[in-house]
Scaffold this active site. Structure first.
Site, PDB file in Angstrom:
ATOM      1  N   HIS A 275       0.807  -1.210   0.000  1.00  0.00           N
ATOM      2  CA  HIS A 275       0.000   0.000   0.000  1.00  0.00           C
ATOM      3  C   HIS A 275       0.851   1.276   0.000  1.00  0.00           C
ATOM      4  O   HIS A 275       1.902   1.350   0.639  1.00  0.00           O
ATOM      5  CB  HIS A 275      -0.915   0.010   1.229  1.00  0.00           C
ATOM      6  CG  HIS A 275      -0.164  -0.083   2.540  1.00  0.00           C
ATOM      7  ND1 HIS A 275       0.286   1.016   3.216  1.00  0.00           N
ATOM      8  CD2 HIS A 275       0.225  -1.153   3.267  1.00  0.00           C
ATOM      9  CE1 HIS A 275       0.912   0.646   4.315  1.00  0.00           C
ATOM     10  NE2 HIS A 275       0.889  -0.678   4.370  1.00  0.00           N
ATOM     11  N   ASP A 276       0.396   2.249  -0.785  1.00  0.00           N
ATOM     12  CA  ASP A 276       0.958   3.600  -0.817  1.00  0.00           C
ATOM     13  C   ASP A 276       2.364   3.672  -1.405  1.00  0.00           C
ATOM     14  O   ASP A 276       3.021   4.704  -1.303  1.00  0.00           O
ATOM     15  CB  ASP A 276       0.946   4.234   0.581  1.00  0.00           C
ATOM     16  CG  ASP A 276      -0.446   4.232   1.200  1.00  0.00           C
ATOM     17  OD1 ASP A 276      -1.328   4.933   0.670  1.00  0.00           O
ATOM     18  OD2 ASP A 276      -0.661   3.503   2.188  1.00  0.00           O
TER      19      ASP A 276
ATOM     20  N   GLY B 214       5.110  -0.919   2.428  1.00  0.00           N
ATOM     21  CA  GLY B 214       4.258   0.243   2.316  1.00  0.00           C
ATOM     22  C   GLY B 214       5.016   1.559   2.328  1.00  0.00           C
ATOM     23  O   GLY B 214       6.066   1.694   2.960  1.00  0.00           O
TER      24      GLY B 214
END
Length: 269
Positions: free
Chosen positions: A123-124, A141
């Site tokens: 994520h991200d 992440g």
């Protein structure tokens, strides 16, 4: 969707947006919010869901999991996104997750990337163009990866780490500090082992500019003075060299982040 070739065993959400020339192979599942641009191909057994957009000409191979819920306990169902660029290749078993509220709500993959089998983008993470991730690479992440970075097999990159453009990360490395642009890092824990000279030559960088970058590297990672002082000296001495200025700007951009250093000084072959 009339121009798309969709296998009868595939399940495609009613509201999914499917471009021209898209091919969706056997047993694929495409969620309602997914956008597949022109000429995307899902070979077979691909699961792609969430607020996910795949750029034109990209190919995704069997058993890839794309756009499903992030592997982050802080995620609470926010409508975050995953955006994959054009002409990317995502191989078997790869996993790519969308962003989270705590990280900008976006995971982004640039154009012309190769993500090999069983690699993971968390994520991200923000991945540049022309990035190659060999098998089993794990990008945690919030990482930022510049253009033209190559990761050898079984690398793992700690969350929030930055990897500068044109860097090379050797196989089986555990990277827990930022890697300068044009740098080469190897090991567990990884250390800076020099400049990615092979990559610079393959990409036709000017020979004289490379020589100046080597001199700046030796200056920045010498033992005298502080890192900040040495970076400032290099910035002034090589103010006309774009490669050096890339390195200087990268280090200055996040002075609170740990940066990978050479283990035994700045020696270059």
């Amino acid at each position: 969707m009339s121009d798309a070739a969709i296998h009868p065993t595939a399940i495609v959400g009613q509201h999914a947006r499917i471009g021209k020339g898209v091919k969706i192979g056997p047993y694929c599942i495409v969620g309602d919010k997914v956008i597949l641009h022109d000429n995307v191909e899902l070979v077979s057994h691909v699961v792609i869901d969430g607020n996910t957009e795949v750029g034109a000409g990209s190919r995704i191979f069997p058993f890839a999991s794309v756009g499903l819920q992030p592997q982050d306990l802080k995620y609470h169902g926010e409508n975050s996104r995953l955006v994959i660029g054009e002409r990317c290749t995502i191989r078997e078993g790869a996993t790519l997750n969308p962003g989270t509220e705590g990280g900008g709500m976006l995971t982004k993959i640039g154009n012309d990337c190769l993500i090999m089998a069983s690699a993971h983008v968390a994520h991200d993470a923000i991945i540049g163009n022309n990035v190659i991730m060999a098998n089993y690479v794990g990008i945690a992440g919030h990482c930022q990866v510049g253009d033209n970075v190559i990761f050898g097999g079984n690398c793992v990159v700690h969350q929030f780490t930055r990897v500068g453009a044109h860097a090379f990360i050797g196989a089986h490395s555990m990277v827990d500090g930022d890697v300068i642009p044009y740098g080469m890092a190897v090991g567990n824990r990884a250390v800076l082992t020099g400049l990615n000279l092979v990559g610079l030559k393959r990409r036709k960088f000017d020979r004289e500019e490379i020589h100046k970058l080597r001199a700046a590297y030796r200056m920045i990672f010498a033992s005298e003075g502080t890192l900040r002082e040495r970076v400032e000296d290099a910035a002034e001495l090589f103010k006309g060299n774009a490669l050096v200025q890339d390195v200087v700007a990268f280090i200055a951009a996040a002075s609170d982040r740990p940066i990978l250093l050479p283990r035994n000084g700045p020696t270059l072959d």
